[in-house]
Enzyme design. Structure first.
Site, PDB file in Angstrom:
ATOM      1  N   GLY A   1       6.457  -4.622   0.839  1.00  0.00           N
ATOM      2  CA  GLY A   1       6.705  -3.262   0.370  1.00  0.00           C
ATOM      3  C   GLY A   1       6.376  -3.117  -1.102  1.00  0.00           C
ATOM      4  N   GLY A   2       7.405  -3.155  -1.942  1.00  0.00           N
ATOM      5  CA  GLY A   2       7.257  -2.900  -3.372  1.00  0.00           C
ATOM      6  C   GLY A   2       6.118  -3.665  -4.029  1.00  0.00           C
TER       7      GLY A   2
ATOM      8  CB  SER B   1      12.854  -8.909  -1.489  1.00  0.00           C
ATOM      9  OG  SER B   1      13.671  -7.741  -1.525  1.00  0.00           O
TER      10      SER B   1
ATOM     11  CD  GLU C   1       9.672  -5.196   7.133  1.00  0.00           C
ATOM     12  OE1 GLU C   1       8.957  -5.502   6.170  1.00  0.00           O
ATOM     13  OE2 GLU C   1       9.971  -4.028   7.406  1.00  0.00           O
TER      14      GLU C   1
ATOM     15  CD  GLU D   1      12.145   1.766   4.461  1.00  0.00           C
ATOM     16  OE1 GLU D   1      11.028   2.308   4.431  1.00  0.00           O
ATOM     17  OE2 GLU D   1      12.429   0.777   3.742  1.00  0.00           O
TER      18      GLU D   1
ATOM     19  CG  HIS E   1       9.750   0.053   8.309  1.00  0.00           C
ATOM     20  ND1 HIS E   1      10.882   0.371   7.572  1.00  0.00           N
ATOM     21  CD2 HIS E   1       9.105  -0.919   7.622  1.00  0.00           C
ATOM     22  CE1 HIS E   1      10.901  -0.384   6.478  1.00  0.00           C
ATOM     23  NE2 HIS E   1       9.843  -1.170   6.485  1.00  0.00           N
TER      24      HIS E   1
ATOM     25  N   GLY F   1      13.785  -4.111  -0.135  1.00  0.00           N
ATOM     26  CA  GLY F   1      13.923  -3.352  -1.376  1.00  0.00           C
ATOM     27  C   GLY F   1      15.129  -3.746  -2.210  1.00  0.00           C
TER      28      GLY F   1
ATOM     29  CG  ASN G   1       5.454  -0.091   4.604  1.00  0.00           C
ATOM     30  OD1 ASN G   1       4.921   1.004   4.421  1.00  0.00           O
ATOM     31  ND2 ASN G   1       6.647  -0.229   5.173  1.00  0.00           N
ATOM     32  CD1 TRP G   2       0.643   0.282  -0.165  1.00  0.00           C
ATOM     33  CD2 TRP G   2      -0.535   2.176  -0.403  1.00  0.00           C
ATOM     34  NE1 TRP G   2      -0.617  -0.062  -0.605  1.00  0.00           N
ATOM     35  CE2 TRP G   2      -1.356   1.084  -0.763  1.00  0.00           C
ATOM     36  CE3 TRP G   2      -1.069   3.470  -0.478  1.00  0.00           C
ATOM     37  CZ2 TRP G   2      -2.681   1.255  -1.183  1.00  0.00           C
ATOM     38  CZ3 TRP G   2      -2.387   3.634  -0.898  1.00  0.00           C
ATOM     39  CH2 TRP G   2      -3.176   2.535  -1.247  1.00  0.00           C
ATOM     40  CE  LYS G   3       9.123  -0.224   2.476  1.00  0.00           C
ATOM     41  NZ  LYS G   3      10.482  -0.722   2.425  1.00  0.00           N
TER      42      LYS G   3
HETATM   43  P1  13P Z   1      10.151  -4.638   0.120  1.00  0.00           P
HETATM   44  O1  13P Z   1       9.035  -5.658   0.070  1.00  0.00           O
HETATM   45  O2  13P Z   1      10.029  -3.571  -0.923  1.00  0.00           O
HETATM   46  O3  13P Z   1      11.487  -5.270   0.213  1.00  0.00           O
HETATM   47  O4  13P Z   1       9.932  -3.838   1.515  1.00  0.00           O
HETATM   48  C1  13P Z   1       9.772  -4.564   2.680  1.00  0.00           C
HETATM   49  C2  13P Z   1       9.378  -3.628   3.751  1.00  0.00           C
HETATM   50  O5  13P Z   1      10.166  -2.833   4.214  1.00  0.00           O
HETATM   51  C3  13P Z   1       7.984  -3.685   4.223  1.00  0.00           C
HETATM   52  O6  13P Z   1       7.820  -2.941   5.378  1.00  0.00           O
END
Ligand code: 13P
Length: 247
Positions: A230-231, A209, A165, A96, A94, A171, A9-11
């Site tokens: 994510g990251g 994470s 999640e 967010e 998600h 994050g 997930n590149w956000k």
């Molecule tokens: P991180 O891997 O950066 O913690 O993000 C997880 C996430 O929200 C994937 O959708």
């Protein structure tokens, strides 16, 4: 054994140049992965990504979809528009989106329905906040969030993907322990099993994470069928190591 699914997930990250470099490095290093792989990219880059991932094992995913089919909804992107770019999956719900855009369980259920109606697999995200975990509400929260999508009109629940999640792990570098994650995944699996005889087919991803160092232990859990990353999906070498661990 069913294949695992690793979705990045590149956000809200990327640029034409950075996407090009990242996907080319992924394509160079991915070989024939033993798992399914997807990247969820910002909507403006779908056309670029469609051509970058063509003839590769990398599937295209969106990060969100509108509850509406078409019309006067400024800024929204419909499921059929995603379909035009060969999108295979879309995230829905998600944390967010729940947190910053006020998305409710009911909204998320409609989004999942919209995706399914055009043949896109929704990756439905669930997870508790730290306050909810500390208050002993983890199970109740994720069960409520999953219940909202468990009876989608005309669609079998076995057509979705679920991602657990925990909000406190996103994050933050603070991953759920494999035992903590497995405990919640088992709850989700049981809830799915009560709704369908195909619960074993539904991929249950862990996200929060996830990285090259912790992926193997997480994926070793019986009810963890992949990851939503994510990251670590923004660096080709990290994402490739996660994919390699998911064989
Ligand atoms: P991180 O891997 O950066 O913690 O993000 C997880 C996430 O929200 C994937 O959708």
């Amino acid at each position: 054994m069913k294949k695992k699914l690793i979705a990045g997930n590149w956000k809200m990250n990327g640029s034409l140049a950075a996407n090009d470099a990242l996907v080319r490095a992924l394509r160079d290093g991915i070989g024939q992965p033993g798992c399914d792989v997807a990247v969820a990219v910002p909507a403006p880059y779908l056309a670029q990504l469609q051509s970058l991932v063509a003839d590769s094992p990398i599937a295209l995913a969106a990060q969100d979809v509108s509850v509406h089919e078409s019309g006067a909804y400024t800024g929204e992107v419909s499921a059929s528009m995603l379909k035009d770019f060969a999108v295979r999956y879309t995230l829905v719900g998600h944390s967010e989106r729940r947190q910053y855009h006020g998305e409710t369980d009911a909204t998320i259920a409609i989004k999942a329905q919209r995706a399914l109606s055009v043949g896109i697999t929704p990756i439905v995200c669930v997870g508790e906040t730290l306050a909810e975990r500390d208050a002993g509400q983890t199970e109740a929260v994720v069960k409520r969030q999953l219940a909202a999508v468990i009876h989608l009109n005309g669609h079998c629940i076995s057509e979705i993907v679920v991602a657990y999640e925990p909000v406190w792990a996103i994050g933050t570098g603070r991953t759920a322990s494999p035992e903590q994650a497995q405990q919640v995944h088992a709850v989700l699996r049981a809830q799915l099993a009560a709704a369908t005889s195909h619960a074993d087919r539904i991929p249950l991803l862990y996200g929060g994470s996830m990285n090259a160092a912790n992926v193997a232990q997480l994926l070793a859990q019986p009810d963890i069928d992949g990851g939503l990353v994510g990251g670590a999906s923004l660096k080709a070498s990290d994402f490739l190591q996660i994919i390699a661990a998911a064989q």
